[in-house]
Design an enzyme around this catalytic site. Structure first.
Site, PDB file in Angstrom:
ATOM      1  N   SER A 119     158.243 -27.808 154.006  1.00  0.00           N
ATOM      2  CA  SER A 119     159.616 -27.912 153.538  1.00  0.00           C
ATOM      3  C   SER A 119     159.908 -26.849 152.469  1.00  0.00           C
ATOM      4  O   SER A 119     159.827 -25.659 152.761  1.00  0.00           O
ATOM      5  CB  SER A 119     159.875 -29.333 153.024  1.00  0.00           C
TER       6      SER A 119
ATOM      7  N   ASP B 227     164.845 -33.335 162.728  1.00  0.00           N
ATOM      8  CA  ASP B 227     164.855 -32.740 161.388  1.00  0.00           C
ATOM      9  C   ASP B 227     166.052 -31.814 161.256  1.00  0.00           C
ATOM     10  O   ASP B 227     166.241 -30.928 162.099  1.00  0.00           O
ATOM     11  CB  ASP B 227     163.560 -31.955 161.176  1.00  0.00           C
TER      12      ASP B 227
ATOM     13  N   HIS C  97     161.390 -34.978 159.654  1.00  0.00           N
ATOM     14  CA  HIS C  97     161.007 -34.187 158.488  1.00  0.00           C
ATOM     15  C   HIS C  97     160.116 -35.018 157.554  1.00  0.00           C
ATOM     16  O   HIS C  97     160.363 -36.191 157.326  1.00  0.00           O
ATOM     17  CB  HIS C  97     162.269 -33.759 157.736  1.00  0.00           C
TER      18      HIS C  97
END
Length: 363
Positions: free
Chosen positions: A198, A294, A324
């Protein structure tokens, strides 16, 4: 504010959170309801159970509280669903200089790994605002053992106390530190990779691009980008499709952005939106893992296409049945751990192939 369930002792919370995963699959399916299908994909049952557990606990997104509670909530999530630590892996905490600052780091060394091994410099996720060495301890241990590498996890400075570009500065400093102190870390200076999930994937990609722009400096041999935040300018379809209901929401992303880059005038600044780097030719080979459910899925895959078009060796692997943040749920059933072991395999093979290419003179 903590939910009533979260006020229970951590061992009790862990037992409650993990109980559904011990049920037979047929019972879990009845518990969570109809399968979730979107965009030609079906969410894994384990992932659907995680969403169910979060909903039952009163949590439907990452950002629900004040900053301190958001950070504490991520740590609590690891206690509940992070799973047992991978062993045997030795750890050592250390300090990394970054300009006038000193940041924390943690070195992971799996048992039996020879000196002069590859090293992964790892940057944790959390929107540049939350997360720390402990929230990603389980993942780093797994990478160390199953990829056969040392891992240097970096506790870079967080916003809003330290807004952009503090995290970028720390990430670059940590990579240079690893290259300059490779022998002390037990690593091969020619086999240092960068990676993260991320926001950490964003930082790893930025480090790789900036290193390539300075060929006289140290170069990462490989980059592992896990559902990375790559483009904060273009709204691709996945940002609209999955902006609600799958852990990371559109509102969450706006909140993280406000904390991190409130002082940034140009969101296309490549230190933030690395997709908009003018030149990515010559960056390290990459393994990019995206998640099907995501908001960041499409930009990660678009970055893979951009790297490939520039002649960079890249593998893009979509975990189509996950959302995610799957790296943080290693104790929740089997699917999250399977996906993370796949990342470890990609890291091991990717570093090996990159080193072989360097030896034979190929890019």
């Amino acid at each position: 504010m903590a939910t009533p369930l979260e006020r229970l002792p951590v061992p009790v919370l862990r037992t409650v959170a993990l109980a559904p995963f011990a049920l037979p699959a047929a019972m879990r399916k009845r518990m969570v309801g109809a399968p979730i299908r979107m965009d030609g994909q079906q969410l894994a049952l384990d992932a659907q159970v995680v969403l169910y557990v979060m909903k039952m606990s009163g949590r439907t997104r990452l950002v629900n509280d004040e900053l301190a509670e958001v950070r504490a909530g991520m740590v609590l999530g690891q206690h509940m669903l992070g799973g047992p630590p991978t062993e045997p892996v030795a750890t050592r905490d250390l300090e990394i200089p970054s300009g006038e600052h000193r940041i924390g780091g943690r070195l992971y060394t799996p048992a039996g790994l020879a000196e002069g091994s590859p090293l992964l410099v790892f940057f944790h996720g959390g929107g540049w605002v939350i997360g720390n060495l402990d929230t990603h301890d389980k993942a780093c241990r797994l990478f160390a053992k199953y990829a056969g590498v040392r891992v240097l996890s970096v506790d870079y400075r967080l916003a809003p106390e330290h807004p952009f570009p503090a995290a970028v500065e720390d990430a670059n400093a940590a990579f240079r530190f690893a290259a300059e102190h490779a022998a002390e870390l037990g690593a091969d200076p020619a086999a240092i990779a960068v990676g993260g999930d991320s926001a950490g994937g964003n930082l790893a990609a930025v480090v790789a691009v900036q290193a390539a722009a300075d060929p006289a400096g140290p170069q990462p041999v490989f980059q592992l980008l896990i559902y990375p935040a790559i483009d904060n300018v273009t709204e691709r379809p996945s940002r609209r499709l999955f902006r609600e209901g799958f852990l990371l929401t559109g509102e969450d992303m706006n909140w993280f952005r406000e904390q991190y880059v409130a002082n940034l005038r140009d969101p296309a600044d490549p230190r933030f939106s690395v997709f908009h780097s003018e030149n990515v030719a010559g960056v390290a080979p990459a393994y990019i893992s995206t998640a099907g459910f995501d908001p960041l899925r499409d930009e990660g895959e678009a970055y893979g296409e951009k790297l490939r078009a520039a002649g960079v060796a890249v593998t893009v692997n979509r975990m189509s049945d996950l959302f995610h943040g799957y790296l943080n749920f290693l104790g929740a059933g089997r699917r999250f751990r399977e996906a993370t072991l796949e990342l470890a395999s990609g890291l091991r093979v990717g570093i090996s192939m990159a080193l072989a290419s360097k030896t034979t003179g190929r890019k």
